[in-house]
Design a protein around this motif. Structure first.
Motif: not given
Length: 479
Positions: A336-345, A411-412, A468-474
């Motif tokens: 559910g979490g992965r589907a949600y993130a893909e849909k709303h990225a 996703k950020g 924001a997209p990629g804001a908190f990578a790593n």
């Protein structure tokens, strides 16, 4: 044009810079802080959360993903959101493999015949009809299995006997879950006939094995895999200590039977000023099947629903939308979490702040955050509001967002980590003992107060938290 004296010019520039910097800081207005204090205090004595989890565990019970109870759980969630007065209630489809459990049995057949208490793991393959009998080979850690000669494993039942201990933050679960997820995959590649592990749990004296998911991605690679209760793991270890070959008969009837279409269930309290900007909270609606899914994760669903309800009932609507998500099938892979993130990225910049509750129902004692530097002031304000109800702010700890919302964080999305006291959580986690009596209504109310307070303050903040997209990578946040 008249020139300003140098000292006056410097002072003017400093004032201008200070004003500009102040304008970029995210803060919570004083009026919202006062309202949040009232909301917090009301939530601490409110029993809405307990009523919700009582309803879910009584009217639906265990909710194994893809089972008939899964569908009943979705209908329950839709009806409950509506009954609580949420402005908008809807679902988003989630598809995943349908794994079914039918029966499981095991026994030592030599040298000392006796039954064993165990439970099949998610995505386990079935044994051949009538079961399989094979010699057992024991390893005391996942690393030991990795280093083993494949010839010593081929055709045998691998038993990994790694221990967990009680920890307030539950950090030892990385040991147990690592064995459960990775062990069967490694054993399969080495040619093992089947896989057993000491349950990923801390209940040393209970013959209630802990289920959970394996890391099998393709059914063709799966072997039979199950968890022994801790006393049975102790018994098997004692038998092996005699130095004689030990054989077990394992009979599992389970496996993937197709694809299932489930759904995330979502309720919203619409923001009055910025309805397209959201503060997102939630829990996962599915559970494993031995118990009734009270602490994992009926409590999380109830906490988020109750927090949203209390914000809905305030004299004025929040400035931003409060979105509560009851996620589908977290247990077998964050589907559910992965589907949600893909849909709303693509919309991640509209997510103000988020956190999911999925660590039981004991009191929240610690908060961490992953936000932009300019939003630390607002986080400090939230922390000060939560301190009187027992929550410490760890400024060095990142905010992972919780299990399913870790995917939006990746996703950020700016996120919090809100850690409950997990000292005894893994006594009951994924077992038949995950039942409503493990929840203290007052402790659950403290959780609701935490989620309602931070959600409201984030919704009212002047400024954003840095999504924001990629804001908190790593950033090192736990997933």
């Amino acid at each position: 044009m008249r020139r300003l004296p140098l000292s006056l010019l410097a002072a003017s520039l400093m004032l201008a810079i200070g004003t500009a910097n102040a304008a970029t800081q995210t803060t919570v207005p004083a009026a919202a802080v006062k309202s949040a204090e009232q909301l917090r205090d009301k939530a601490m004595s409110d029993n809405t959360g307990y009523q919700i989890v009582e309803s879910l565990t009584t009217e639906v019970g265990p909710r194994l993903a893809g089972s008939p109870a899964d569908a009943r759980g979705r209908e329950w969630a839709i009806a409950k959101f509506k009954a609580l007065g949420f402005d908008k209630v809807y679902t988003e489809e989630v598809s995943y493999p349908l794994w079914e459990r039918r029966s499981e049995h095991a026994e030592i057949v030599a040298p000392f015949p006796q039954p064993l208490a165990l439970i099949a793991l998610g995505y386990s393959a079935a044994t051949p009809k009538g079961g399989l009998t094979a010699e057992v080979v024991r390893f005391d850690s996942l690393d030991a299995l990795k280093k083993a000669d494949p010839a010593s494993v081929k055709g045998k039942i691998v038993f990994v006997d790694a221990h967990m201990t009680r920890q307030k933050d539950g950090r030892d679960y990385a040991i147990g879950s690592g064995v459960r997820v990775g062990g069967p995959v490694i054993a399969s590649k080495m040619g093992a006939a089947a896989f057993l592990l000491r349950s990923a749990g801390t209940d040393a004296h209970s013959r209630t094995p802990h289920t959970g998911v394996t890391g099998f991605k393709d059914p063709k690679d799966a072997i039979p895999a199950a968890a022994l209760s801790n006393p049975d793991a102790d018994q098997l270890t004692r038998v092996l200590a005699y130095g004689k070959p030990v054989s077990i008969k394992l009979d599992l009837d389970c496996g993937i039977t197709g694809t299932y279409k489930g759904a995330n269930v979502i309720g919203e309290v619409t923001g009055k000023k910025h309805p397209d900007q959201v503060v997102v909270i939630g829990g996962h609606l599915d559970s494993w099947d031995p118990g009734t899914g009270a602490i994992d994760d009926g409590a999380g669903v109830a906490i988020a629903m109750a927090a949203g309800k209390l914000i809905h009932d305030m004299p004025q609507r929040p400035d931003r939308t409060i979105r509560v998500i009851a996620f589908a099938n977290e247990e077998m892979g964050l589907w559910g979490g992965r589907a949600y993130a893909e849909k709303h990225a693509a919309e991640v910049s509209k997510f103000q702040l988020g956190s999911e509750s999925d660590f039981g129902a004991r009191k929240v004692w610690r908060m961490g955050a992953s936000v932009k530097p300019e939003a630390r002031g607002a986080i400090d304000q939230i922390a000060k509001m939560l301190a009187p109800i027992g929550v410490d702010y760890d400024g060095k700890m990142p905010g992972g967002g919780g299990s399913d919302l870790s995917q939006m964080h990746a996703k950020g999305m700016a996120a919090l980590s809100l850690t409950q006291d997990g000292t005894d959580y893994f006594d009951f986690h994924h077992t038949a003992n995950d039942t409503l009596d493990k929840i203290d209504p007052k402790e659950l109310a403290q959780n609701v107060a935490v989620y309602a307070t931070f959600s409201y303050m984030a919704a009212q903040a002047d400024g954003d938290f840095g999504s924001a997209p990629g804001a908190f990578a790593n950033d090192g946040a736990e997933e």
